[in-house]
Enzyme design. Structure first.
Site, mmCIF file in Angstrom:
data_model
loop_
_atom_site.group_PDB
_atom_site.id
_atom_site.type_symbol
_atom_site.label_atom_id
_atom_site.label_comp_id
_atom_site.label_asym_id
_atom_site.label_seq_id
_atom_site.Cartn_x
_atom_site.Cartn_y
_atom_site.Cartn_z
ATOM 1 N N GLU A 96 0.828 -1.219 0.000
ATOM 2 C CA GLU A 96 0.000 0.000 0.000
ATOM 3 C C GLU A 96 0.857 1.263 0.000
ATOM 4 O O GLU A 96 2.076 1.196 0.222
ATOM 5 C CB GLU A 96 -0.927 -0.014 1.214
ATOM 6 C CG GLU A 96 -0.179 -0.111 2.536
ATOM 7 C CD GLU A 96 -0.862 0.620 3.664
ATOM 8 O OE1 GLU A 96 -1.339 1.737 3.434
ATOM 9 O OE2 GLU A 96 -0.873 0.091 4.787
ATOM 10 N N LYS A 140 -3.127 -1.872 14.591
ATOM 11 C CA LYS A 140 -2.346 -0.805 15.202
ATOM 12 C C LYS A 140 -2.707 -0.605 16.679
ATOM 13 O O LYS A 140 -3.869 -0.641 17.054
ATOM 14 C CB LYS A 140 -2.551 0.489 14.421
ATOM 15 C CG LYS A 140 -1.710 0.495 13.152
ATOM 16 C CD LYS A 140 -1.733 1.824 12.457
ATOM 17 C CE LYS A 140 -2.998 1.995 11.677
ATOM 18 N NZ LYS A 140 -3.008 1.331 10.384
HETATM 19 N N1 PSU Z 1 0.132 0.377 8.744
HETATM 20 C C1 PSU Z 1 1.125 1.188 9.193
HETATM 21 N N2 PSU Z 1 0.958 2.545 9.029
HETATM 22 C C2 PSU Z 1 -0.141 3.092 8.421
HETATM 23 C C3 PSU Z 1 -1.187 2.230 7.950
HETATM 24 C C4 PSU Z 1 -0.982 0.874 8.139
HETATM 25 O O1 PSU Z 1 2.130 0.715 9.741
HETATM 26 O O2 PSU Z 1 -0.234 4.326 8.293
HETATM 27 C C5 PSU Z 1 -2.415 2.831 7.271
HETATM 28 C C6 PSU Z 1 -3.073 1.811 6.344
HETATM 29 O O3 PSU Z 1 -3.185 2.424 5.068
HETATM 30 C C7 PSU Z 1 -4.464 1.595 6.948
HETATM 31 C C8 PSU Z 1 -4.743 2.940 7.513
HETATM 32 O O4 PSU Z 1 -5.403 1.182 5.986
HETATM 33 O O5 PSU Z 1 -3.479 3.240 8.157
HETATM 34 C C9 PSU Z 1 -5.926 2.924 8.464
HETATM 35 O O6 PSU Z 1 -6.496 4.171 8.516
HETATM 36 P P1 PSU Z 1 -7.950 4.414 9.199
HETATM 37 O O7 PSU Z 1 -7.742 4.050 10.654
HETATM 38 O O8 PSU Z 1 -8.232 5.887 9.014
HETATM 39 O O9 PSU Z 1 -8.926 3.556 8.496
#
Ligand code: PSU
Ligand code: MN
Length: 305
Positions: free
Chosen positions: A26, A160
């Site tokens: 990604e 996360k």
């Molecule tokens: N993994 C990481 N850092 C990130 C992400 C994933 O180590 O920044 C990103 C991915 O693109 C994931 C997004 O889909 O964070 C999630 O964002 P949200 O919580 O707004 O859906």
């Protein structure tokens, strides 16, 4: 099946035509998850790590409204350097295209596009999930619904640490996402190797994941196989430290009214600052570890045909 218009880089197209292994990556983790130049260095390292295994890495993003499966050097650099890249999750894909914007794809949009391009394995740092306080904010990542509707292998270091991990794990079950621990029986918590959340399915080798995925696909289910891969021991950060950084980050987010799609990038940035860079280093380490495992699973899928 309708397919969004996208351009596949010639070497990736060739690999797919020849049934050679390809790994999807990604770009939001680059544009919104890490600062420049660390993000660019990480992106290059990821692609090299994969190609050293004999697997072509396909970083996915939208460039001037055009969906790209695999970026050129300059496109990759642009995504890493430019501050106006739009965080593009699944629902925003058509909008970013219509406005000819440049967008970094999240887990949700990347796996959707990867699958349309017939790439079955994807690696990231950590998936999005149910945010803390979601009972009030309703903030639940589109990553979860995408994981329930896109049948690919996703390698991540759990979810996360900024999230509500118990609720995230429950939601994954509700959505029929098959969660397996890679050499672990607890759900990894991103910066730390484990948690008190047990996992009942354990896998020990990339080949085992590949074989399991074949059966998972054969059931006809539309959901993903989520491989939860703990951060390498030497880069792990103890949970009590993370909790301290996170508390401060959440307080700041609340004070500054940071919500919606800005919340995850904001929290990651503050945690990294609070830790004096240790969390950024950990994030890079766990993500590279996932790329390596993802590449090995992609190889396993080919030899298991
Ligand atoms: N993994 C990481 N850092 C990130 C992400 C994933 O180590 O920044 C990103 C991915 O693109 C994931 C997004 O889909 O964070 C999630 O964002 P949200 O919580 O707004 O859906
Ligand atoms: Mn959200």
């Amino acid at each position: 099946m309708t397919k969004p218009a996208f351009t596949i880089r010639p070497d990736i197209k060739r690999a797919l035509e020849n049934n050679a292994p390809v790994l999807a990556l990604e770009s939001t983790i680059l544009a919104h998850g890490m600062p420049f130049p660390d993000n660019y260095k990480f992106a290059k390292q990821s692609e090299k790590l994969s190609s050293d295994q004999g697997v072509v890495a396909a970083t996915i993003a939208v460039i001037d409204g055009e969906i790209k499966i695999g970026l050129s050097e300059s496109e990759l650099e642009f995504i890493c350097k430019n501050n106006n890249v739009v965080k593009t999750s699944l629902r925003e894909l058509g909008w970013v295209q219509s406005k000819k914007l440049t967008g970094a794809t999240t887990v949700s949009s990347t796996i959707f596009l990867a699958q349309k391009a017939k790439i079955n394995v994807f690696a990231t740092g950590g998936i999005g999930g149910v945010h803390q306080g979601a009972d009030q904010s309703f903030d639940i990542s589109q990553d979860l619904t995408a994981l329930s509707s896109v049948p690919v292998v996703v390698v991540s270091a759990g979810a996360k640490a900024i999230l509500d991990l118990p609720k995230t794990l429950e939601a994954l079950e509700t959505l029929s996402v098959l969660v397996v621990g890679y050499k672990t029986d607890t759900f990894p918590s991103f910066y730390s190797r484990g948690s008190d959340l047990g996992l009942s399915i354990l896998v020990d080798t990339p080949e085992e994941v590949a074989a399991l995925y074949k059966h998972h696909r054969a059931t006809g289910l539309t959901s993903a196989l989520l491989v939860a891969n703990p951060i390498p021991k030497e880069d792990e950060i103890p949970k009590d430290k993370i909790e301290l950084y996170l508390k401060r980050a959440l307080k700041l987010a609340y004070k500054n009214k940071i919500t919606g799609k800005n919340l995850t990038p904001f929290l990651l940035k503050i945690i990294s600052q609070e830790s004096g860079g240790a969390c950024l280093k950990a994030n890079i380490s766990l993500a590279l570890n996932n790329v390596l495992l993802g590449a090995k699973i992609a190889l396993g899928l080919i030899s298991n045909k």
